[in-house]
Enzyme design. Structure first.
Site, PDB file in Angstrom:
ATOM      1  N   HIS A 155       1.962  12.287  -7.651  1.00 18.23           N
ATOM      2  CA  HIS A 155       0.532  12.551  -7.452  1.00 18.23           C
ATOM      3  C   HIS A 155      -0.027  13.171  -8.716  1.00 18.23           C
ATOM      4  O   HIS A 155       0.700  13.801  -9.477  1.00 18.23           O
ATOM      5  CB  HIS A 155       0.294  13.569  -6.323  1.00 18.23           C
ATOM      6  N   HIS A 206       7.928  10.126  -4.952  1.00 19.10           N
ATOM      7  CA  HIS A 206       6.635   9.545  -5.315  1.00 19.10           C
ATOM      8  C   HIS A 206       5.848  10.594  -6.094  1.00 19.10           C
ATOM      9  O   HIS A 206       6.234  11.761  -6.142  1.00 19.10           O
ATOM     10  CB  HIS A 206       5.861   9.087  -4.067  1.00 19.10           C
ATOM     11  N   HIS A 215       7.432  14.318  -6.239  1.00 18.51           N
ATOM     12  CA  HIS A 215       8.107  15.130  -5.229  1.00 18.51           C
ATOM     13  C   HIS A 215       8.572  14.214  -4.109  1.00 18.51           C
ATOM     14  O   HIS A 215       8.250  13.028  -4.067  1.00 18.51           O
ATOM     15  CB  HIS A 215       7.207  16.251  -4.697  1.00 18.51           C
ATOM     16  N   CYS A 254       6.977   9.673   2.714  1.00 17.47           N
ATOM     17  CA  CYS A 254       6.994  10.798   1.768  1.00 17.47           C
ATOM     18  C   CYS A 254       8.400  11.360   1.567  1.00 17.47           C
ATOM     19  O   CYS A 254       8.604  12.214   0.711  1.00 17.47           O
ATOM     20  CB  CYS A 254       6.049  11.895   2.227  1.00 17.47           C
ATOM     21  N   HIS A 275       4.222  16.971 -15.209  1.00 19.67           N
ATOM     22  CA  HIS A 275       5.261  16.009 -15.555  1.00 19.67           C
ATOM     23  C   HIS A 275       6.668  16.512 -15.208  1.00 19.67           C
ATOM     24  O   HIS A 275       7.594  16.382 -16.003  1.00 19.67           O
ATOM     25  CB  HIS A 275       5.157  15.583 -17.023  1.00 19.67           C
ATOM     26  N   GLU A 313      -4.076  16.753  -3.055  1.00 18.43           N
ATOM     27  CA  GLU A 313      -2.970  15.839  -3.332  1.00 18.43           C
ATOM     28  C   GLU A 313      -3.440  14.404  -3.506  1.00 18.43           C
ATOM     29  O   GLU A 313      -2.896  13.659  -4.322  1.00 18.43           O
ATOM     30  CB  GLU A 313      -1.956  15.917  -2.187  1.00 18.43           C
TER      31      GLU A 313
END
Length: 142
Positions: free
Chosen positions: A43, A41, A27, A37, A78, A126
């Protein structure tokens, strides 16, 4: 599996179900205030869902774990969260918005079931040191 216990809302329901899940997604938060952010990137999100109710369905489930996995893991794993319609416009996929959106999806599903349990809270972790808990405001349940 989540490595710690989290606070649970007080309620008077007979049954409380907790389901832990995880999914890997990318995201970005397209706003200058997001700092790094703002860049794409990823998570591995860990999610805990708390559902409660007084009545089981015909099979003896409060809710089928497979339904929860379909609503969360299969939808988001994914993927790029920004590509999902629910995060379009000004609803960037922050951890807070992800937690609320997962709650909305699950609660909407539960409203269609004959036994009508309720999603009391959704936790989204997260990173190892950051998580958000979403509980609907103003609703005393149970």
């Amino acid at each position: 599996m989540l490595a710690q216990y989290y606070p649970h809302p007080s309620h008077n329901y007979q049954y409380e179900l907790n389901k832990d899940m995880h999914f890997s997604s990318a995201h970005f938060i397209p706003d200058a205030s997001a700092g790094q952010c703002a860049n794409m990137h990823g998570h591995t999100y860990f999610v805990n869902v708390t559902i409660a109710g007084d009545t089981l369905d015909a099979t003896g489930f409060l809710v089928n774990f497979q339904d929860l996995k379909r609503l969360v893991h299969k939808r988001y794993d994914h993927t790029v969260l920004n590509d999902h319609a629910e995060y379009a416009g000004n609803h960037f996929p922050t951890t807070e918005v992800i937690a609320r959106t997962i709650w909305e999806r699950i609660e909407a599903h539960l409203e269609t079931t004959p036994n009508r349990p309720h999603c009391l809270q959704v936790l989204v972790r997260e990173t190892p040191s950051s998580y958000v808990m979403y509980r609907p405001k103003g609703e005393q349940r149970g």
